[in-house]
Write a protein that holds these residues in place. Sequence first.
Motif, PDB file in Angstrom:
ATOM      1  N   ARG A  62       4.743  -9.919  -9.393  1.00  0.00           N
ATOM      2  CA  ARG A  62       5.504  -9.389  -8.288  1.00  0.00           C
ATOM      3  C   ARG A  62       4.926  -8.062  -7.816  1.00  0.00           C
ATOM      4  O   ARG A  62       4.765  -7.812  -6.599  1.00  0.00           O
ATOM      5  CB  ARG A  62       6.962  -9.201  -8.689  1.00  0.00           C
ATOM      6  CG  ARG A  62       7.844  -8.868  -7.476  1.00  0.00           C
ATOM      7  CD  ARG A  62       9.291  -8.720  -7.863  1.00  0.00           C
ATOM      8  NE  ARG A  62       9.527  -7.476  -8.569  1.00  0.00           N
ATOM      9  CZ  ARG A  62       9.751  -7.367  -9.870  1.00  0.00           C
ATOM     10  NH1 ARG A  62       9.788  -8.449 -10.630  1.00  0.00           N
ATOM     11  NH2 ARG A  62       9.942  -6.205 -10.450  1.00  0.00           N
ATOM     12  N   LEU A  63       4.554  -7.198  -8.779  1.00  0.00           N
ATOM     13  CA  LEU A  63       3.946  -5.922  -8.418  1.00  0.00           C
ATOM     14  C   LEU A  63       2.610  -6.127  -7.705  1.00  0.00           C
ATOM     15  O   LEU A  63       2.312  -5.484  -6.702  1.00  0.00           O
ATOM     16  CB  LEU A  63       3.762  -5.055  -9.673  1.00  0.00           C
ATOM     17  CG  LEU A  63       5.061  -4.594 -10.357  1.00  0.00           C
ATOM     18  CD1 LEU A  63       4.745  -3.848 -11.661  1.00  0.00           C
ATOM     19  CD2 LEU A  63       5.864  -3.691  -9.413  1.00  0.00           C
ATOM     20  N   ARG A  64       1.826  -7.068  -8.270  1.00  0.00           N
ATOM     21  CA  ARG A  64       0.529  -7.360  -7.636  1.00  0.00           C
ATOM     22  C   ARG A  64       0.728  -7.947  -6.241  1.00  0.00           C
ATOM     23  O   ARG A  64       0.000  -7.627  -5.303  1.00  0.00           O
ATOM     24  CB  ARG A  64      -0.274  -8.324  -8.499  1.00  0.00           C
ATOM     25  CG  ARG A  64      -0.810  -7.688  -9.789  1.00  0.00           C
ATOM     26  CD  ARG A  64      -1.559  -8.695 -10.632  1.00  0.00           C
ATOM     27  NE  ARG A  64      -2.720  -9.189  -9.903  1.00  0.00           N
ATOM     28  CZ  ARG A  64      -3.484 -10.200 -10.346  1.00  0.00           C
ATOM     29  NH1 ARG A  64      -3.159 -10.810 -11.494  1.00  0.00           N
ATOM     30  NH2 ARG A  64      -4.521 -10.578  -9.629  1.00  0.00           N
ATOM     31  N   SER A  65       1.748  -8.800  -6.132  1.00  0.00           N
ATOM     32  CA  SER A  65       2.040  -9.397  -4.819  1.00  0.00           C
ATOM     33  C   SER A  65       2.454  -8.329  -3.822  1.00  0.00           C
ATOM     34  O   SER A  65       2.003  -8.327  -2.667  1.00  0.00           O
ATOM     35  CB  SER A  65       3.143 -10.442  -4.970  1.00  0.00           C
ATOM     36  OG  SER A  65       3.481 -10.977  -3.714  1.00  0.00           O
ATOM     37  N   GLU A  66       3.310  -7.414  -4.282  1.00  0.00           N
ATOM     38  CA  GLU A  66       3.739  -6.331  -3.399  1.00  0.00           C
ATOM     39  C   GLU A  66       2.548  -5.452  -3.007  1.00  0.00           C
ATOM     40  O   GLU A  66       2.405  -5.033  -1.852  1.00  0.00           O
ATOM     41  CB  GLU A  66       4.820  -5.498  -4.085  1.00  0.00           C
ATOM     42  CG  GLU A  66       6.141  -6.245  -4.250  1.00  0.00           C
ATOM     43  CD  GLU A  66       7.164  -5.421  -5.003  1.00  0.00           C
ATOM     44  OE1 GLU A  66       6.769  -4.326  -5.484  1.00  0.00           O
ATOM     45  OE2 GLU A  66       8.320  -5.863  -5.120  1.00  0.00           O
ATOM     46  N   LEU A  70       1.118  -5.034   0.634  1.00  0.00           N
ATOM     47  CA  LEU A  70       0.939  -3.722   1.233  1.00  0.00           C
ATOM     48  C   LEU A  70      -0.505  -3.512   1.687  1.00  0.00           C
ATOM     49  O   LEU A  70      -0.778  -2.993   2.781  1.00  0.00           O
ATOM     50  CB  LEU A  70       1.362  -2.641   0.227  1.00  0.00           C
ATOM     51  CG  LEU A  70       1.269  -1.190   0.724  1.00  0.00           C
ATOM     52  CD1 LEU A  70       2.174  -0.980   1.928  1.00  0.00           C
ATOM     53  CD2 LEU A  70       1.631  -0.221  -0.402  1.00  0.00           C
ATOM     54  N   SER A  71      -1.437  -3.959   0.796  1.00  0.00           N
ATOM     55  CA  SER A  71      -2.861  -3.827   1.134  1.00  0.00           C
ATOM     56  C   SER A  71      -3.195  -4.660   2.378  1.00  0.00           C
ATOM     57  O   SER A  71      -3.937  -4.203   3.262  1.00  0.00           O
ATOM     58  CB  SER A  71      -3.721  -4.250  -0.048  1.00  0.00           C
ATOM     59  OG  SER A  71      -5.084  -4.196   0.277  1.00  0.00           O
ATOM     60  N   LEU A  72      -2.650  -5.914   2.419  1.00  0.00           N
ATOM     61  CA  LEU A  72      -2.895  -6.760   3.592  1.00  0.00           C
ATOM     62  C   LEU A  72      -2.318  -6.137   4.852  1.00  0.00           C
ATOM     63  O   LEU A  72      -2.922  -6.191   5.930  1.00  0.00           O
ATOM     64  CB  LEU A  72      -2.295  -8.144   3.371  1.00  0.00           C
ATOM     65  CG  LEU A  72      -3.023  -9.051   2.368  1.00  0.00           C
ATOM     66  CD1 LEU A  72      -2.223 -10.319   2.126  1.00  0.00           C
ATOM     67  CD2 LEU A  72      -4.419  -9.390   2.889  1.00  0.00           C
ATOM     68  N   LYS A  73      -1.139  -5.548   4.707  1.00  0.00           N
ATOM     69  CA  LYS A  73      -0.517  -4.902   5.844  1.00  0.00           C
ATOM     70  C   LYS A  73      -1.358  -3.722   6.317  1.00  0.00           C
ATOM     71  O   LYS A  73      -1.574  -3.535   7.523  1.00  0.00           O
ATOM     72  CB  LYS A  73       0.889  -4.439   5.451  1.00  0.00           C
ATOM     73  CG  LYS A  73       1.698  -3.929   6.623  1.00  0.00           C
ATOM     74  CD  LYS A  73       3.125  -3.621   6.181  1.00  0.00           C
ATOM     75  CE  LYS A  73       3.955  -3.121   7.370  1.00  0.00           C
ATOM     76  NZ  LYS A  73       5.341  -2.807   6.966  1.00  0.00           N
ATOM     77  N   GLU A  74      -1.842  -2.918   5.306  1.00  0.00           N
ATOM     78  CA  GLU A  74      -2.698  -1.792   5.665  1.00  0.00           C
ATOM     79  C   GLU A  74      -4.001  -2.287   6.311  1.00  0.00           C
ATOM     80  O   GLU A  74      -4.466  -1.718   7.301  1.00  0.00           O
ATOM     81  CB  GLU A  74      -3.000  -0.954   4.423  1.00  0.00           C
ATOM     82  CG  GLU A  74      -1.782  -0.212   3.889  1.00  0.00           C
ATOM     83  CD  GLU A  74      -2.105   0.545   2.606  1.00  0.00           C
ATOM     84  OE1 GLU A  74      -3.238   0.356   2.098  1.00  0.00           O
ATOM     85  OE2 GLU A  74      -1.249   1.308   2.132  1.00  0.00           O
ATOM     86  N   ASP A  75      -4.571  -3.367   5.703  1.00  0.00           N
ATOM     87  CA  ASP A  75      -5.807  -3.926   6.281  1.00  0.00           C
ATOM     88  C   ASP A  75      -5.557  -4.434   7.698  1.00  0.00           C
ATOM     89  O   ASP A  75      -6.413  -4.288   8.583  1.00  0.00           O
ATOM     90  CB  ASP A  75      -6.339  -5.052   5.395  1.00  0.00           C
ATOM     91  CG  ASP A  75      -6.877  -4.533   4.071  1.00  0.00           C
ATOM     92  OD1 ASP A  75      -7.136  -3.315   3.982  1.00  0.00           O
ATOM     93  OD2 ASP A  75      -7.035  -5.332   3.135  1.00  0.00           O
TER      94      ASP A  75
END
Length: 380
Positions: A62-66, A70-75
């Motif tokens: 779940r943490l990795r998914s979050e 977040l990383s995908l959103k930032e990307d």
Amino acid sequence: MSSSDEDFSLVVMSPSQPAEDSLEGIKASIMKFKKQHEQLLRDQKELAASRDDLRGSAQQFRLRSEKLTLSLKEDKNSNKEVIAKEKAKLTSLKEQEAELMKQIQKVDDDLNEEKAEYDILKQQTDVFRAVPEKKVVFMGSTGNEGDALFEMKPRIVYPMEGGTALITFEEEVVAKKILDMPKHEVNLGGECKITVEAKPVHLIVPKLVEIESEVCPRRILISNLPKMDTEPLLMKLEIHFSKTKHGGGEVDDREFLPDSGTVVLTFLRKDIARELTEREYHEVTLQSGKKNHRVRVTPFLSGQITNLKTKMSVCPRTVLLTGIPTIMERETLQDLLEIHFQKNCNGGGEITAFLYNPLGENTTALFKGVSENKGGQEEA
């Protein structure tokens, strides 16, 4: 005993296994269930441990998914910014390209203008080079800068009708007196007399002539020629300039221009003339036993009249006599007429030219140097 009276079961007891309802059996069952309970506790502990591990893994996932979300959103946001920057760059490049295209078009237009001006200057240069060298004395008038003005002396062919004569007097006043008396009685000797009518001579003379000239691609003009018979001169020139070693080619036509003393050669191919004119000076054998003669080869100009303005001019010194009958030989009648109009008592004067055309014959008179203002002329 029958089965309907009483149900019973037969249990065969092993000698080593106690009965269940016995104390021994109950203890054995307790021990058995105790072991099972312990096993269940162990299984429960293992399941709990597995559950905790799975929960930890799920938490990590779940943490990795979050984190990945977040990383995908930032990307995605970063990509949007990159795309926006690239779009801005593309728009800027398109604007620069459009500006460069305008500059290229302007340069092309300037080059076309320069080329057109170069072609005009080159054509003018070719025209100037095409004029044979000749010493001249300027006796005309100057005009605005850039104007090319030439003074021409017209040569006008005047067709004469039968039974007419042209008389050119030395003085204009004499011609005017003859015209003031339209009817003239001429005594031819004895009782033979004729009556002729004096009329003014009207000529159509050029007032303005505009000529557009261009260099002929197949002709050359040869100047600086020695004085010799025309036919041998044309033959020698044709032989020389028809040879490829001299840069020439097959000659289609040749012509001698007596007014300028030059020769025009026409070639079958178009590239011959340009190569010969670029070299300009040529050593040609024209007379046997003599050294080569240096001739000048220039482009031949072909002209076309683009504008012609004319005016009616009256010859001030020439008179036309009409109504002359054929009553004697031509020379005799001409002499008698000339003698009559030379006498002052008949209103005549000194005659510079006299031309008689009998009835039934065709004769033309050539007027030279008829100017717009002075009207001077000669007949031939």
